[in-house]
Design a protein around this motif. Structure first.
Motif, PDB file in Angstrom:
ATOM      1  N   GLU A  87      31.303  51.138  39.007  1.00 42.64           N
ATOM      2  CA  GLU A  87      32.378  52.084  39.322  1.00 42.64           C
ATOM      3  C   GLU A  87      32.610  52.107  40.834  1.00 42.64           C
ATOM      4  N   GLN A  88      31.511  52.077  41.589  1.00 38.38           N
ATOM      5  CA  GLN A  88      31.644  52.062  43.054  1.00 38.38           C
ATOM      6  C   GLN A  88      32.220  50.737  43.538  1.00 38.38           C
ATOM      7  N   ILE A  89      31.846  49.632  42.895  1.00 38.31           N
ATOM      8  CA  ILE A  89      32.395  48.336  43.303  1.00 38.31           C
ATOM      9  C   ILE A  89      33.907  48.296  43.049  1.00 38.31           C
ATOM     10  N   ALA A  90      34.325  48.933  41.960  1.00 33.90           N
ATOM     11  CA  ALA A  90      35.772  49.020  41.705  1.00 33.90           C
ATOM     12  C   ALA A  90      36.455  49.780  42.855  1.00 33.90           C
ATOM     13  N   ARG A 131      38.096  39.916  46.072  1.00 30.86           N
ATOM     14  CA  ARG A 131      37.268  39.723  44.876  1.00 30.86           C
ATOM     15  C   ARG A 131      35.818  40.121  45.144  1.00 30.86           C
ATOM     16  N   PHE A 132      35.296  40.928  44.228  1.00 26.64           N
ATOM     17  CA  PHE A 132      33.855  41.196  44.170  1.00 26.64           C
ATOM     18  C   PHE A 132      33.441  40.930  42.725  1.00 26.64           C
ATOM     19  N   VAL A 133      32.910  39.756  42.459  1.00 26.41           N
ATOM     20  CA  VAL A 133      32.517  39.432  41.082  1.00 26.41           C
ATOM     21  C   VAL A 133      30.994  39.400  41.019  1.00 26.41           C
ATOM     22  N   GLU A 142      28.413  47.532  32.180  1.00 29.05           N
ATOM     23  CA  GLU A 142      29.306  48.679  32.424  1.00 29.05           C
ATOM     24  C   GLU A 142      30.758  48.206  32.513  1.00 29.05           C
ATOM     25  N   ALA A 143      31.097  47.251  31.637  1.00 28.18           N
ATOM     26  CA  ALA A 143      32.405  46.599  31.772  1.00 28.18           C
ATOM     27  C   ALA A 143      33.563  47.603  31.786  1.00 28.18           C
ATOM     28  N   ASP A 144      33.412  48.728  31.077  1.00 30.34           N
ATOM     29  CA  ASP A 144      34.513  49.698  31.012  1.00 30.34           C
ATOM     30  C   ASP A 144      34.866  50.265  32.386  1.00 30.34           C
ATOM     31  N   ALA A 145      33.865  50.270  33.302  1.00 36.03           N
ATOM     32  CA  ALA A 145      34.097  50.846  34.630  1.00 36.03           C
ATOM     33  C   ALA A 145      35.122  50.032  35.422  1.00 36.03           C
ATOM     34  N   LEU A 146      35.392  48.810  34.952  1.00 39.05           N
ATOM     35  CA  LEU A 146      36.287  47.931  35.708  1.00 39.05           C
ATOM     36  C   LEU A 146      37.732  47.981  35.219  1.00 39.05           C
ATOM     37  N   LYS A 157      39.620  39.383  39.901  1.00 37.42           N
ATOM     38  CA  LYS A 157      39.184  40.079  41.114  1.00 37.42           C
ATOM     39  C   LYS A 157      37.755  40.603  40.937  1.00 37.42           C
ATOM     40  N   VAL A 158      37.497  41.259  39.796  1.00 37.63           N
ATOM     41  CA  VAL A 158      36.131  41.724  39.512  1.00 37.63           C
ATOM     42  C   VAL A 158      35.621  41.112  38.210  1.00 37.63           C
TER      43      VAL A 158
END
Ligand SMILES: [Fe+2]
Length: 424
Positions: A87-90, A131-133, A142-146, A157-158
């Motif tokens: 979530e923070q990376i998003a 991009r932060f992958v 936690e795929a939903d957070a993206l 991008k992620v």
């Protein structure tokens, strides 16, 4: 080593041009003919690397504060996933979009003449792509957070991007992609380019991915240090490697067009004119690129869709839907199955011969996104998916990614030189 040049249509090996004095001229023209360049330590050479890195760290500081930003600075941007949740990376991705957008005009005004050798006015995408992958297994937890950041900035991008040409996702057909490794990007992460496919007619899906029955050709992967740059024509077929490393891929990429942007699809991307962007007339910097019927048409379609006058196009499929069954395939002869190659046995099964001559059979669809593995290859005892470079052990079916289903394996018998597979 300062830079490496890759020439499409040759043997896809690296041609090492280590002599600093031999910085190629007319790079822009050469890229437009399909030539690829991997430029080592390019951003340091252009004296832009520290600025680029500072913009990324500033985005991290905005979301997580100065202490975490300092720790990422010390540990490396590729280690961001150890300090931030998805979530923070998003949110960081969003923040770095903002910090890089404010400086894009200044950076591009140095990159284009100094790197591409272009001195005439040009167009560039107003906001660089960020991009932060993170490693795949972590991403899937936690795929939903993206979802939000994918909706806002698109795939790639992620999350990994399927093989595509940039024009298939409505970017200009005549763009140069300047893909910058801001952190280190080891092999097993990063981008794949398929030079064989350049200039070939290829079918795509409605969502802008390669049609599943199209052979992408030989993949080319890269091992990059921070500051390295890949230069490629946006019409090169390219995709994301499914990140099987412990490293996060942090990339900032610019799209530049040295003539007026041309579009094969919709015209909604934001390209600004270099002589207006970042100056007092910045507000109208998009006008020269948008002075085209395609721009008007795209807006009319958008209005009609919102008024319910036309149906909106469907969602992403990545070509993973089931194909109608085709005619029976000819039997696979072991004597014609050379080590490393994969051949289809049926619509659902492939066979390959390993280096020790053992013949193996496995499901034809990659467990990740359904790519046709008969277009892949076998290397070091692993079946390599053509789309995202996913590797499966040919004897156990397992991959380095725990969150992926293993490859389904089948018993094989060889009778009269013919591969026979038990699929029951
Ligand atoms: Fe792309």
């Amino acid at each position: 080593m300062l830079y490496i040049s890759l020439v499409s249509g040759h043997d896809h090996g690296y041609i090492d041009l280590a002599d600093a004095a031999a910085w190629p001229t007319n790079i822009a023209e050469r890229v437009m003919t399909g030539e690829l360049f991997v430029l080592r330590r390019c951003m340091q050479r252009l004296d832009l690397f520290d600025d680029l890195r500072a913009a990324s760290l500033d985005g991290i500081r905005q979301v997580l504060g100065p202490e975490v930003s300092a720790r990422v600075d010390a540990e490396g941007l590729d280690q961001i996933h150890r300090f931030a949740s998805l979530e923070q990376i998003a949110k960081i991705t969003d923040a770095v979009y903002r910090t890089t957008a404010t400086q894009a005009a200044r950076w591009v005004s140095k990159i284009v003449p100094d790197l591409l050798g272009v001195t005439e006015p040009y167009y560039f995408e107003r906001r660089p792509n960020v991009r932060f992958v993170i490693p795949y297994d972590l991403m899937m937890q936690e795929a939903d957070a993206l979802a939000g950041v994918i909706k806002k900035h698109g795939h790639g991008k992620v999350t990994p991007h399927p093989p595509h040409r940039d024009s298939w996702v409505d970017c200009p057909t005549n763009l140069i992609n300047i893909w910058i490794a801001v952190g280190p990007i080891p092999e097993g992460n990063g981008i794949t380019i398929f030079p064989d496919a350049f200039g070939r007619t290829l079918a795509s899906t409605p969502s802008g991915g390669l049609a599943r029955d199209e052979h992408p050709g030989t993949p080319l992967n890269f091992d990059l240090a921070a500051g390295d740059v890949i230069l490629f024509h946006g019409n090169h077929l390219h995709s994301s490697v499914l990140n099987r490393t412990e490293s996060t891929r942090h990339v900032v990429s610019f799209r530049v067009v040295t003539e007026k942007p041309r579009y094969a699809g919709k015209h909604y991307h934001h390209y600004v004119h270099s002589s207006l962007a970042g100056g007092p007339l910045d507000l109208v910097a998009e006008w020269p690129a948008n002075f085209a019927w395609g721009w008007v048409e795209t807006r009319l379609i958008w209005i009609a869709e919102r008024l319910g006058l036309t149906r909106r196009p469907g969602g992403r499929t990545n070509g993973a839907g089931r194909r109608p069954p085709s005619a029976p395939l000819p039997p696979v002869a072991v004597s014609r199955l050379s080590p490393g190659t994969i051949q289809p046995v049926s619509d659902d099964v492939c066979a390959a011969r390993l280096a020790d001559a053992k013949v193996v059979a496995f499901g034809r669809r990659c467990p990740h996104e359904g790519a046709d593995l008969s277009f892949g290859h076998v290397r070091d005892g692993e079946v390599v998916c053509p789309w995202h470079d996913v590797r499966f052990d040919a004897r156990s079916g397992k991959s380095a990614c725990q969150m992926l289903q293993p490859l389904r394996l089948f018993d094989v018998q060889v009778e009269d030189d013919v591969v026979r597979v038990r699929t029951d």
